[in-house]
Scaffold this motif. Sequence first.
Motif, PDB file in Angstrom:
ATOM      1  N   ASN A  48     -10.530  45.917  30.087  1.00  0.00           N
ATOM      2  CA  ASN A  48      -9.594  44.810  30.207  1.00  0.00           C
ATOM      3  C   ASN A  48      -8.218  45.182  29.709  1.00  0.00           C
ATOM      4  OD1 ASN A  48     -11.350  42.611  31.107  1.00  0.00           O
ATOM      5  ND2 ASN A  48     -12.329  42.821  29.111  1.00  0.00           N
ATOM      6  N   ASN A  49      -7.183  44.675  30.404  1.00  0.00           N
ATOM      7  CA  ASN A  49      -5.846  44.634  29.836  1.00  0.00           C
ATOM      8  C   ASN A  49      -5.810  43.377  28.982  1.00  0.00           C
ATOM      9  OD1 ASN A  49      -4.510  46.860  30.870  1.00  0.00           O
ATOM     10  ND2 ASN A  49      -3.884  45.790  32.735  1.00  0.00           N
ATOM     11  N   VAL A  50      -5.390  43.490  27.754  1.00  0.00           N
ATOM     12  CA  VAL A  50      -5.326  42.328  26.878  1.00  0.00           C
ATOM     13  C   VAL A  50      -3.872  42.088  26.514  1.00  0.00           C
ATOM     14  CG1 VAL A  50      -6.136  41.285  24.729  1.00  0.00           C
ATOM     15  CG2 VAL A  50      -7.611  42.847  25.980  1.00  0.00           C
TER      16      VAL A  50
ATOM     17  N   ARG B 142      -7.065  38.225  29.460  1.00  0.00           N
ATOM     18  CA  ARG B 142      -7.756  39.453  29.835  1.00  0.00           C
ATOM     19  C   ARG B 142      -7.812  39.578  31.353  1.00  0.00           C
ATOM     20  NH1 ARG B 142     -11.176  40.971  25.193  1.00  0.00           N
ATOM     21  NH2 ARG B 142     -10.478  39.591  23.539  1.00  0.00           N
ATOM     22  N   THR B 143      -7.417  40.740  31.864  1.00  0.00           N
ATOM     23  CA  THR B 143      -7.521  41.041  33.286  1.00  0.00           C
ATOM     24  C   THR B 143      -8.206  42.396  33.435  1.00  0.00           C
ATOM     25  OG1 THR B 143      -5.319  42.025  33.268  1.00  0.00           O
ATOM     26  CG2 THR B 143      -5.482  39.736  33.952  1.00  0.00           C
ATOM     27  N   LYS B 144      -9.028  42.504  34.449  1.00  0.00           N
ATOM     28  CA  LYS B 144      -9.794  43.729  34.665  1.00  0.00           C
ATOM     29  C   LYS B 144      -8.871  44.897  35.004  1.00  0.00           C
ATOM     30  CE  LYS B 144     -14.184  42.870  34.240  1.00  0.00           C
ATOM     31  NZ  LYS B 144     -14.970  43.584  33.250  1.00  0.00           N
ATOM     32  N   ARG B 145      -9.244  46.090  34.562  1.00  0.00           N
ATOM     33  CA  ARG B 145      -8.522  47.310  34.889  1.00  0.00           C
ATOM     34  C   ARG B 145      -9.490  48.477  34.915  1.00  0.00           C
ATOM     35  NH1 ARG B 145      -5.198  50.384  30.453  1.00  0.00           N
ATOM     36  NH2 ARG B 145      -5.773  51.980  31.933  1.00  0.00           N
TER      37      ARG B 145
END
Length: 92
Positions: free
Chosen positions: A16-18, A24-27
């Motif tokens: 996750n990008n935090v 939180r967004t997936k990466r």
Amino acid sequence: MARRCELTGMGPRTGNNVSHANNRTKRRFLPNLCKVTLHSDKLGEGFKFRIAASTLRTVDHMGGLDVFLNKAKDEQLSPSALKVKRKLAKAS
């Protein structure tokens, strides 16, 4: 071309990008792949591989390509690395 290390099978990982607000967004975390030529002492020739930088350090630490391939599991190796491992087995 697959983003996978030819000697260890290391591939992309997810996370996750935090943000500062804790959103939180997936990466994807991609391995640090390098095109290198590794020299085999027994065969006396060089082989080109696309491997991770951490794998390159591991190969150096273990004492070279020959020792690394002898200890490596066949499931992790790419087809080109398996050919080199078979050549080493025949040369011994």
